[in-house]
Each structure stands twice: as structure tokens, then as C-alpha cells.
Design an enzyme around this catalytic site. Structure first.
Site, PDB file in Angstrom:
ATOM      1  N   HIS A 470       0.787  -1.224   0.000  1.00  0.00           N
ATOM      2  CA  HIS A 470       0.000   0.000   0.000  1.00  0.00           C
ATOM      3  C   HIS A 470       0.827   1.287   0.000  1.00  0.00           C
ATOM      4  O   HIS A 470       0.320   2.347  -0.389  1.00  0.00           O
ATOM      5  CB  HIS A 470      -0.922   0.011   1.228  1.00  0.00           C
ATOM      6  N   TYR A 586     -14.753   5.425   8.674  1.00  0.00           N
ATOM      7  CA  TYR A 586     -13.673   5.911   7.816  1.00  0.00           C
ATOM      8  C   TYR A 586     -14.003   5.549   6.375  1.00  0.00           C
ATOM      9  O   TYR A 586     -14.108   4.379   6.033  1.00  0.00           O
ATOM     10  CB  TYR A 586     -12.366   5.241   8.250  1.00  0.00           C
ATOM     11  N   SER A 588     -12.421   6.325   2.628  1.00  0.00           N
ATOM     12  CA  SER A 588     -11.281   6.916   1.941  1.00  0.00           C
ATOM     13  C   SER A 588     -11.734   7.562   0.638  1.00  0.00           C
ATOM     14  O   SER A 588     -12.473   6.966  -0.137  1.00  0.00           O
ATOM     15  CB  SER A 588     -10.232   5.838   1.653  1.00  0.00           C
ATOM     16  N   THR A 599      -4.877  10.763  -0.254  1.00  0.00           N
ATOM     17  CA  THR A 599      -6.237  10.470   0.207  1.00  0.00           C
ATOM     18  C   THR A 599      -6.649  11.416   1.326  1.00  0.00           C
ATOM     19  O   THR A 599      -5.828  12.092   1.930  1.00  0.00           O
ATOM     20  CB  THR A 599      -6.341   9.019   0.735  1.00  0.00           C
TER      21      THR A 599
END
Length: 803
Positions: A470, A586, A588, A599
Site C-alpha cells: 500500500h 472511515y 477513503s 487520500t
């Protein structure tokens, strides 16, 4: 996607050697280094900057301008108003015979200066135009006159032929929001989940922060925003990802799935050959900037910086901090099969190997009967270990097996030829999809090289998947590559009637090179320890994937609602029914409207969403009341989403303020509280970016089924979703089996019920019916095989399905 787990887990050690930080000197140094890194990146891609630096002009435009000046000079006209004569006077006098040469040089210098000034003016004009975000705040489907004028000007100043990095030098920098606005928005976001007493205490901490520390921390961020390319992105990469000491597996990596209902060929080596060839074609187009820049809503270009590290990239473990190693080129891939590692060349002297030649090389590996050496089979488990442990072992491994390690880390990407099948099955569709997701996210803990930018996984029945690291980029980048790969290997490259790649083998190619590892006893003990931890981690993950086929984005659009906001509000209803309470959520979203943006977080659990959920659970509320509250919740979510995309979010600003406070050793109870919060519901939509590559009307099964990630909290959920065509939404849910509070299958059932209950508000109380698909043919793996709709049970009743 998986960033929520990293965001709450980071603990910044503020210098590379872990030394104490003194006052403000280190933060000024860090801001200086951030800017320096930005400029180094610009210099490192000098050629790209040259190509895009003349954008929207072109080198031919200079030649045209120079010719026009020469023609005017020949006609005894002086377009320079005397400047060329001044330039001639400054040039050396080479004698009378060179008088004409001095005139040509003067014209060339004047043309270059004028050309550069025009390009600079165009860049400034385009940057000013791209700084306008009014179009983003307008109602969907409506476009005001100012926005139409703005769009026309953008198209004029953008030129005709754009390349991948054409807009980079014209993108605006991400603004630093007002700290007062950020704190106000934060308090608004936590109000629905805090008691009156806790909220009053948080408000007191916030006011104390604004009074004592905010202005100083904000000043440093403003300074960084003027000097560096982006005020937050490099710190986000470093402190959230590279300084994280957790295992990458489940905690950080994410996965992408193949077509859900079809497998173009059951021949494993053939699928691997076409997929690898398609990926390398994408890399070739990337290197030549032939990939078009992404335009948001078809009008606003997004930053393309993250594309640079897709290939030839490895995350190298280090003590306290990892670093990303990116090579300019690599002519091989590293392959893992049955515990053995191979180096497979991807190019011959004449260029890229054909898909059939690559299939031949992969088939040779599959046919190789040699066994794995002791502990070699489980070596890759080290990449799933805590980062400090892997860093120490890697130092020894680099000495003992430097060539083999370099062959893996220096590869274009990693390929895992799995010995087991995966994907949808007729016998147990629900369980088979869940197993498919677990295999992609974690595998067996030792059959993925988690440090590589991505691992291509090819199962024994021809099913594909990606496991993606990531830190180097976010999901839309790997998703863009994956869409191209699936469309190219299936529709353009294709397969012969017997399932093999088209073309002819190349018997003269050398055999794939087997990599040999000299593993001393100390490393073997570390491998055993890493494998034990990886199996524990992978065994604790509970994945659930289901296609929701009752309706999709076409129905939502007919309701004049945003598809993403519709789903997010429904997720609030589903989670409330699952847990009986509201929680921090959350979602994104991207900030790639700005240079090097990554982001931002949309805090989807709003007061409006909570009011709607309570109304749905209140039997006394009427449908018109619920429908009105739902529209308010959707409108609020849309406002938060657009604010986050335009650089006015909450969390990245608070994160950057927190980092500066740590540099300054300036303790803030408010910022400490903000960064101790747990995200019990982490969500993400997987965007479909290249719909033109797929014919969703004639071949609705040939669309990507998205991907997923691990939960951000030990007692929370990770939920991603993708709109497949017009009438299906595929959900990927994860949680921890060790938690008594979560159950991925139970939440899946609640999501389905919530979506249907919300949809019934717009269909006079009638729930939409599912669109069922035909079953795949037994073991065929070919053509338009498809699967029926099915409902999910709980953990205890996973195998029950309704056809």
C-alpha cells in the site's frame, strides 16, 4: 483502502536514528528536506518534465515561432521591437562573413525567450483555472454558466494531445485548511458518537488547543505548503506506512479480484502468460506516457505521480523505518511455485516475449519436479513478519544469498503460481468466494512476497488476483492497471480453442533460472517464527464477499441520488443493526485534484445519517419522513465528500498538525485524543475508471469484481464495494475471528437488508427482486459462465444458499 489501520496505529519516531527532538530546529529541517525531496523527484524525472514542461505547447511550436520570426526579418519587419539587435550586439563578433549567423542566433535566442514566456503564461493560467472547485460543489447533472466558461477555458489551455504527466506542472498545491474550520468539523463529526459529558470535555480540549498551540503548528504547515509539493503526502507515506512496524499482511496490503463469474481459460500457465504480457504492455505504455491522464467527471485532471512506482518497486525493511526502492527498468519477474523461487526473463533481444513464450516458461516451472530446499518453501513468510524482525534477518540474508534476494527485489513484480484452485464454485458459492478473498489477502502466509509493489497470483484453475503493497500508491492506481490487464488479456490477446495463449512456443528460450538460497540455522529459526505469526494472523481473518444483485447504480441514479452516498448511509443502518450503536466511520477518498495528493477521510457517521437510522428503527415514523431524512443524510455525505476532495477535509490536516507537534515536543491533549480514536468501520469504494474497456451490456460478466482489505480495528470491520455494471454491487467484508463483537457474514446480511429497506422507500414499500444468474458449467472455466444470486448465512450456516 487499508490505510485506516495504519492511520490509527502509527507512532512517529521523529528522526531516523530515534534521537530526541529539540524545539523547532528539527521541524524546520524536516520541512526543508520535504521540499528538497520534492525537487529531487522533479529532477529524477527530467525527461518527463521536459515532455510535460512544454505542455500545452510542443517542440514543433518553437520551430514554428522561430520560422515566423525569420520570415518577418526577411520582410524587413522587427517583431522583437529592437531586442534582437540588442542580442546581436551581445554576441561575439566572428567577422563579416558570420554576420548572418549572428542574426540567426539572435532570432533563435529571442524565439526561445518568447516561447518560454508564453509557456510559463499558459502554465500559470492553467494552474489558476485548475484551482477553481466551484464545479465540484454544484448539484449533480447541473452546470452553471461560470462552470461552462471555466470548462471551455480549461480545454483551450490544455491543448490537444495530452500525455500521462502533461498536467503535473499545472496542478495546484493542496491548500492548508483553516485550523478553526478543521476543529469545528471534527467536533461536528464526533458529536453523534459521544455522550454529552464526553463531548463537552472534547470541546474544552479543542478550545484549549486553538488558544495555545494551533497558530504555531499551523504556521509551520503553511511554511511547508509553500516550499514542498504537498504539505501532507510525504509525511503520510513516511509515518503512516514506512514507519509502521506491523506486519504488512492483512494490516496494510489489499487485494484485487478477477472476473467474478467467468474464467477465460482453465490453463494456469496460459492465464499467467497473457496476464504477465498484458502487465508489461501496460508498463511499456506507462514508460512512453501513452496512458491518458485521468479526468474527474470527464473535465478535471488528477495527479499522476503515483503511477511512477507501479513496477520495479520494492518496500525494503529497515529498523524503525522502511524505504521504497524503485528501479528504472527490470527485464524479469520473480516466480514462486511449490516452495521454489525462479527468475523468468520477460524480454529477448527482439523485445518483449510473446504470451505463448511466457506460457511456455511458466509451464516449465509447473512441470519442474525438483523439491524445495529446507526452509526455502517458507522463506517469504519473513515479508509477513513485523518489520524490525524482517529488517534484521534481511541483513543476514543479503550476505548469504545476495543474488537470489536481488533477483526477487529487483523484479518487475512477483508472480505466485498457486497449487490450489480458487474462485466461485457451483457446490458452495458463498464459501468459495470467501476462501478466494482469504487466499488473495493472506494466502498461506508464505507464498506471497509482500514487499513487492504487487504480487500477481495465478491459481491452478486459471483464476487471477493481485496482492498489493500500500505505501507506494493508493487503490485507484493499481485498479487502473488491473482493469487494463483484465481487458487486454481477455479481449485483445485472447486464447486459442484449447485454452492456450495464441501464437507459437519458442523452444530455444533458456530454462527459467532456479534461485538458490543459502540459509544458515539462525535464519531458519526466524523463518519458523515468522511462519507461525503469519499463520496466526491469516487464520484470524474472517472474509466475506457477496454480489448484491437486487439493484445497482442505475436504480440509484433513477432516484436522483449519489451511488456512493446511498451506499454509505445504508452501511450506517447495517452497522447499527449489527452492533446496536454508532461508531466512527472511515471512508477513503482521493485528493489527487492537487499535486502529489493521496487520500482524505470522509467521516460518514453524521448526525443526519444517525437521524435517518433512528427513524428506520422507529415504527412510528412514516415512509415520507424516512425518505426525507435519507435525502438529508445523502446530501450531508455528498457535502463532506466534496469538501474532502477539494482539500477541506479534517483528518489529514489534524494528522499534519500532530506530526509538527511531535517534532516540536509540544504536547496537545486534543491531538492525542484525535489520534487515539479507533475506526470500527473502515470503508472504501473501488472505482471503475475505464468502463470503455468492457462491454457491460453484451458481456455483463466480464467486469472486475473489486477487492478488499483487512479491518482497521480488532473489533471492527473493513468494507469495500464496487458497482459492477448497472445492476450489481459487490461487497468485500473483513473482520477478526477472535472478536466476539464482529461477524462478517452477519454484517453482510445486515447490509443486504439495509439496502433493500432503503430501496423500498423509493418503490412504495416494495423490495427490489434479485437478478439471478445462470450457474457455471462444471469444470469448464470457459466463456460466459455465471452464478446464481444467493443469500449469506452466519458463520455457522455459511453453506446454506437459496437459488
Amino acid at each position: 483502502m487499508a490505510e485506516a489501520h495504519q492511520a490509527v496505529g502509527f507512532r512517529p519516531s521523529m528522526t531516523s536514528d530515534g534521537a530526541e527532538v529539540e524545539l523547532s530546529a528539527p521541524v524546520l529541517q524536516e520541512i526543508y528536506l520535504s521540499g528538497l525531496r520534492s525537487w529531487k523527484r522533479h529532477l529524477a524525472r527530467f525527461w518527463n518534465d521536459f515532455l510535460t514542461g512544454v505542455f500545452p505547447a510542443s517542440p514543433l511550436s518553437w520551430l514554428f515561432l522561430f520560422s515566423a520570426i525569420q520570415l518577418a526579418w526577411f520582410l524587413q519587419l522587427d517583431p522583437s521591437l529592437g531586442l534582437m539587435e540588442k542580442i546581436k550586439e551581445l554576441l561575439p563578433d566572428w567577422g563579416g562573413q558570420h554576420h548572418r549567423l549572428r542574426g540567426v542566433l539572435a532570432a533563435a535566442l529571442f524565439a526561445s525567450c518568447l516561447w518560454g514566456a508564453l509557456i510559463f503564461t499558459l502554465h500559470v493560467a492553467l494552474r489558476l483555472l485548475l484551482s477553481y472547485h466551484g464545479w465540484l460543489l454544484e448539484p449533480h447533472g447541473a452546470m452553471s454558466s461560470p462552470t461552462k466558461t471555466w470548462l471551455a477555458l480549461v480545454r483551450i489551455f490544455s491543448g490537444r494531445k495530452t500525455m500521462l504527466f502533461s498536467y503535473q506542472r499545472s496542478l495546484p498545491r493542496q491548500p492548508v485548511p483553516s485550523v478553526q474550520d478543521t476543529v469545528r468539523k471534527y467536533l461536528e463529526s464526533v458529536r453523534p458518537i459521544l455522550s454529552d459529558e464526553d463531548f463537552d470535555w472534547t470541546s474544552v480540549l479543542a478550545q484549549e488547543f486553538l488558544r495555545l498551540q494551533a497558530s504555531l503548528l499551523q504556521w509551520y504547515l503553511q511554511l511547508k505548503s509553500w516550499w514542498a509539493s504537498n504539505y501532507v503526502s510525504d509525511w503520510w507515506e513516511e509515518f503512516v506506512y514506512l514507519r509502521s512496524r506491523h506486519s504488512l499482511m492483512v494490516n496494510s496490503n489489499y487485494y484485487m479480484m478477477d472476473f467474478l463469474y467467468v474464467t477465460p481459460t482453465p490453463v494456469q500457465a496460459a492465464r499467467a502468460g497473457n496476464a504477465v504480457h498484458a502487465l508489461l504492455l501496460y508498463r511499456h505504455r506507462l514508460n512512453r506516457q501513452e496512458i491518458l491522464p485521468t479526468l474527474l467527471m470527464g473535465m478535471r485532471p488528477l495527479c499522476s505521480a503515483q503511477y511512477e512506482k507501479i513496477f520495479n518497486t520494492t518496500r525494503i525493511p529497515g529498523l524503525q523505518k522502511d524505504h521504497i526502492r524503485h528501479l528504472r527498468d527490470s527485464r524479469h519477474v520473480a516466480v514462486f511455485h511449490r516452495g521454489r523461487f525462479f527468475r523468468v526473463g520477460t524480454h529477448s533481444p527482439s523485445g518483449l516475449l510473446s504470451p505463448r513464450a511466457l506460457e511456455q516458461q511458466f509451464q516449465r516451472i509447473l512441470d519442474d519436479p525438483s523439491p524445495a530446499c529446507p526452509q526455502e518453501e517458507h522463506l517469504a513468510a519473513l515479508t509477513a513478519a513485523p518489520r524490525d524482525m524482517w529488517a534484521q534477518v534481511r541483513s543476514s540474508l543479503k550476505i548469504q544469498a545476495e543474488d537470489a534476494l536481488e533477483a526477487v527485489e529487483g523484479a518487475a513484480f512477483f508472480v505466485s503460481l498457486d497449487s490450489e484452485p480458487a474462485g466461485l464454485t457451483r457446490e458452495d458459492p458463498a464459501a468459495s468466494l470467501d476462501a478466494y478473498a482469504r487466499a488473495l489477502l493472506a494466502g498461506r502466509g508464505h507464498d506471497r512476497w509482500f514487499d513487492k509493489s504487487f504480487t500477481l497470483i495465478v491459481f491452478s484453475n486459471g483464476k487471477l488476483g493481485l496482492s498489493v503493497e500500500h505505501s507506494w500508491a493508493d487503490c485507484p492506481i493499481s485498479g487502473h492497471m488491473w482493469e487494463f490487464t483484465l481487458a487486454t488479456e481477455c479481449f485483445q490477446l485472447g486464447y486459442s480453442a484449447d485454452g492456450h495463449c495464441k501464437g507459437h512456443p519458442e523452444p530455444s528460450l533458456p530454462q527459467p533460472q532456479r534461485l538458490h538460497w543459502d540459509l544458515p540455522e539462525k535464519i531458519r529459526l526466524s523463518i519458523s517464527l515468522a511462519l507461525r505469526g503469519a499463520k496466526t494472523l491469516s487464520g484470524n481473518i474472517d472474509c466475506h464477499v457477496f454480489p448484491f444483485s437486487h439493484f445497482g447504480k442505475s436504480f440509484i441514479k433513477r432516484c436522483h441520488l449519489s451511488s456512493d452516498s446511498f451506499t454509505q448511509v445504508a452501511l450506517q443502518l447495517a452497522h447499527f443493526r449489527d452492533r446496536g450503536e454508532f461508531c466512527l466511520t472511515y471512508e477513503s477518498t482521493m485528493t489527487r485534484l492537487f499535486l502529489e495528493g493521496r487520500t482524505e477521510t470522509v467521516r460518514s457517521c453524521t448526525r443526519e445519517a444517525c437521524n435517518f437510522v433512528r427513524a428506520m428503527e422507529d415504527k412510528e415514523k412514516t415512509e415520507p419522513q424516512r425518505r426525507a431524512l435519507f435525502r438529508l443524510a445523502v446530501e450531508k455525505h455528498q457535502a463532506l465528500l466534496k469538501a474532502a476532495m477539494s482539500g477541506q477535509g479534517v483528518d489529514r490536516h489534524l494528522f499534519a498538525l500532530y506530526i509538527v507537534s511531535q517534532f516540536l515536543h509540544l504536547r496537545s491533549p486534543f491531538l492525542d485524543q484525535v489520534h487515539s480514536e479507533q475506526w470500527q468501520l473502515a470503508t472504501s469504494q473501488i472505482p471503475v475508471q475505464q468502463i470503455h474497456l468492457f462491454d457491460v451490456h453484451n458481456y455483463p460478466d466480464y467486469v472486475s469484481s473489486g477487492g478488499g482489505f483487512g479491518p482497521a480495528d480488532d473489533h471492527g470491520y473493513g468494507v469495500s464495494y464496487i458497482f459492477m455494471g448497472d445492476d450489481t454491487i459487490t461487497f468485500h467484508i473483513s473482520s477478526k475471528k477472535s472478536s466476539t463483537k464482529t461477524d462478517s457474514h452477519r454484517l453482510g446480511q445486515h447490509i443486504e437488508d439495509a439496502l433493500l429497506d432503503v430501496a423500498s422507500l423509493f418503490q412504495e414499500g416494495q423490495r427490489p427482486k434479485p437478478r439471478c444468474r445462470g450457474l457455471p458449467e462444471e469444470d469448464s472455466g470457459h466463456g460466459g459462465s455465471s452464478l446464481p444470486c444467493h443469500r449469506r448465512g452466519s458463520k455457522a450456516t455459511t453453506k446454506s444458499t437459496n437459488f
